[in-house]
Write an enzyme that holds these catalytic residues in place. Structure first.
Site, mmCIF file in Angstrom:
data_model
loop_
_atom_site.group_PDB
_atom_site.id
_atom_site.type_symbol
_atom_site.label_atom_id
_atom_site.label_comp_id
_atom_site.label_asym_id
_atom_site.label_seq_id
_atom_site.Cartn_x
_atom_site.Cartn_y
_atom_site.Cartn_z
ATOM 1 N N ASP A 95 12.594 11.878 5.486
ATOM 2 C CA ASP A 95 13.744 11.190 5.195
ATOM 3 C C ASP A 95 13.207 9.975 4.484
ATOM 4 O O ASP A 95 11.984 9.696 4.650
ATOM 5 C CB ASP A 95 14.182 10.929 6.581
ATOM 6 C CG ASP A 95 15.767 10.205 6.219
ATOM 7 O OD1 ASP A 95 16.328 9.847 5.182
ATOM 8 O OD2 ASP A 95 16.391 10.116 7.258
ATOM 9 N N GLY A 218 25.690 9.949 5.427
ATOM 10 C CA GLY A 218 26.834 9.058 6.015
ATOM 11 C C GLY A 218 27.602 9.798 6.845
ATOM 12 O O GLY A 218 28.710 9.204 6.920
ATOM 13 N N ASP A 268 19.580 19.222 9.913
ATOM 14 C CA ASP A 268 18.740 18.560 10.787
ATOM 15 C C ASP A 268 19.496 17.760 11.698
ATOM 16 O O ASP A 268 20.497 17.293 11.555
ATOM 17 C CB ASP A 268 17.610 17.653 9.964
ATOM 18 C CG ASP A 268 18.123 16.327 9.843
ATOM 19 O OD1 ASP A 268 17.719 15.503 10.626
ATOM 20 O OD2 ASP A 268 19.010 16.297 8.719
ATOM 21 N N CYS A 306 18.500 35.405 24.323
ATOM 22 C CA CYS A 306 17.693 34.592 23.577
ATOM 23 C C CYS A 306 16.042 35.114 23.608
ATOM 24 O O CYS A 306 15.370 35.263 24.629
ATOM 25 C CB CYS A 306 17.435 33.046 24.333
ATOM 26 S SG CYS A 306 16.393 31.756 23.229
ATOM 27 N N CYS A 308 13.388 33.266 23.102
ATOM 28 C CA CYS A 308 12.234 32.477 23.068
ATOM 29 C C CYS A 308 11.363 32.692 24.175
ATOM 30 O O CYS A 308 11.595 33.345 25.184
ATOM 31 C CB CYS A 308 13.022 31.214 23.020
ATOM 32 S SG CYS A 308 13.606 30.592 24.755
ATOM 33 N N CYS A 311 12.801 31.736 27.642
ATOM 34 C CA CYS A 311 13.745 32.779 28.208
ATOM 35 C C CYS A 311 13.137 34.051 28.863
ATOM 36 O O CYS A 311 13.492 34.825 29.664
ATOM 37 C CB CYS A 311 15.077 33.128 27.321
ATOM 38 S SG CYS A 311 16.057 31.472 27.005
ATOM 39 N N HIS A 337 13.326 26.255 23.952
ATOM 40 C CA HIS A 337 14.607 27.203 23.971
ATOM 41 C C HIS A 337 15.735 26.666 23.059
ATOM 42 O O HIS A 337 16.429 27.224 22.320
ATOM 43 C CB HIS A 337 15.176 26.945 25.553
ATOM 44 C CG HIS A 337 16.570 27.512 25.558
ATOM 45 N ND1 HIS A 337 17.041 28.791 25.210
ATOM 46 C CD2 HIS A 337 17.633 26.699 25.589
ATOM 47 C CE1 HIS A 337 18.156 29.000 25.337
ATOM 48 N NE2 HIS A 337 18.720 27.870 25.584
#
Length: 367
Positions: A95, A218, A268, A306, A308, A311, A337
């Site tokens: 950014d 914005g 993001d 999930c 991940c 999990c 997660h």
């Protein structure tokens, strides 16, 4: 777009502007639509790069303003550039620092030249101009860098927002002139507040510059979600179809689905790690506070669907215990997660677009 960067649309929804694509960068590809975790200080909080890779992350954001203040772009360069410094050899975006600078409303002064602000670290006066922002980002070395823009609050008057939108364009022209590296893609940012005519004009002006990619900025700065949807639905289709479109600061289910339906590709947001540090899990669009008594003896995973690490290996009861005990591991497991949850969600959307079932499978979020 330079030879090192390209965007290819693989499929388009037959009922909306949603699209599945591939964004090619020097450090790899990003399959869109895709959620992008935030690693403000060259680190996605509480996670190692290996853990981050396991979430399915393909692109990570870092912040110019924060890295300039600590540790300084020269130190990052001394460490081999942002990718090597943080041990992440995948695509990255920085950014410009514009949003952070403008959030320091009582500590900064805006002129046509740039922004002067007092460092919250040591009180030193710092001047950030479009040229300086680009110089810092060139030194940091991310694949995608953002133009320095003015992000007025949603409560600003039309006159103030129009002035900021026009200044953002003039600053973009200076950013283009200052940009020195062809292995970094400079994205422009569409501003205009809640005023759709200003957004439309800004998008038209930016299109003429033929940039490698475009962002909608914005939004998600305090306005109601319905207004965010309206702005994005108006703006995204006006941006070039052969370039990636990035919606800044948005990472909730409803907002992402609505934006994807408008043609947005990447997102993001700090929500997944911020909520994790408050003991909150994201499960199928809901927020679960793991401190609640209902989880103390619940020996099931956070989400049985999930994939991940959290999990697959731990229960709600265990994570609740860690949260209540303020163990750092709680924040790591919840961050793993939450990030996986959002990335997996955008992966499912991508698959639905590829099979032209987006409006069917995600009707709940679209209506």
């Amino acid at each position: 777009m330079t030879a090192k960067f390209s965007f290819q649309s693989s499929a388009n929804c037959s009922h909306t502007h949603a699209r599945a694509g591939v964004f090619f960068t020097p450090h790899g590809v990003v399959e869109t639509p895709r959620f992008m975790p935030v690693g403000t200080l060259a680190n996605v909080k509480t996670l190692t790069p290996a853990q981050l890779k396991d979430t399915g992350a393909q692109m990570v954001l870092a912040n110019t303003y924060h890295l300039h203040l600590q540790p300084g772009e020269e130190i990052v360069a001394g460490g081999g550039g942002l990718h090597k410094f943080m041990g992440w050899n995948e695509p990255m975006l920085t950014d410009s620092g514009g949003f952070q600078v403008f959030s320091l409303s009582e500590m900064r002064k805006i002129t046509e030249e740039g922004v002067t602000f007092r460092s919250p670290h040591d009180g030193q006066m710092i001047k950030l101009t479009p040229e300086r922002s680009i110089e810092i980002q060139n030194i940091l070395g991310a694949d995608v860098i953002m133009a320095f823009d003015e992000c007025p609050p949603h409560t600003a008057s039309r006159q103030e927002i129009e002035a900021a939108t026009n200044r953002t364009y003039r600053w973009l022209e200076r950013c283009i002139t200052a940009h020195q590296r062809d292995d970094q893609a400079l994205f422009g940012i569409v501003q205009g507040g809640m005023h759709l005519d200003l957004r439309s004009q800004a998008a038209a002006d930016l299109r003429k510059l033929d940039l490698p990619g475009y962002a909608i900025g914005g939004v998600s700065v305090g306005e109601e979600p319905e207004l965010i949807h309206k702005i994005v639905q108006n703006t995204a289709p006006l941006l070039p179809p052969d370039k990636p479109r990035y919606l800044m600061g948005v990472g909730t289910y409803k907002e992402m689905v609505m934006a994807i339906a408008s043609g947005v590709d990447i997102f993001d947001c700090v929500i997944p790690t911020r909520w994790a540090r408050h003991g909150t899990a994201m499960v199928k669009g809901e927020r679960w506070n793991l401190k609640n008594a209902q989880f103390r003896q619940d020996f099931t995973p956070l989400d049985e669907d999930c994939p991940c690490y959290t999990c697959q290996n731990f229960t709600r009861a265990y994570i609740s215990h860690l949260v209540r005990s303020q163990e750092i591991l709680a924040y790591t497991l919840l961050s793993i997660h939450n990030i996986t949850e959002l990335i997996h969600f955008t992966q499912k959307i991508r698959k639905a677009i590829l099979s032209d079932r987006f409006t069917t499978e995600f009707a709940h979020w679209l209506h």
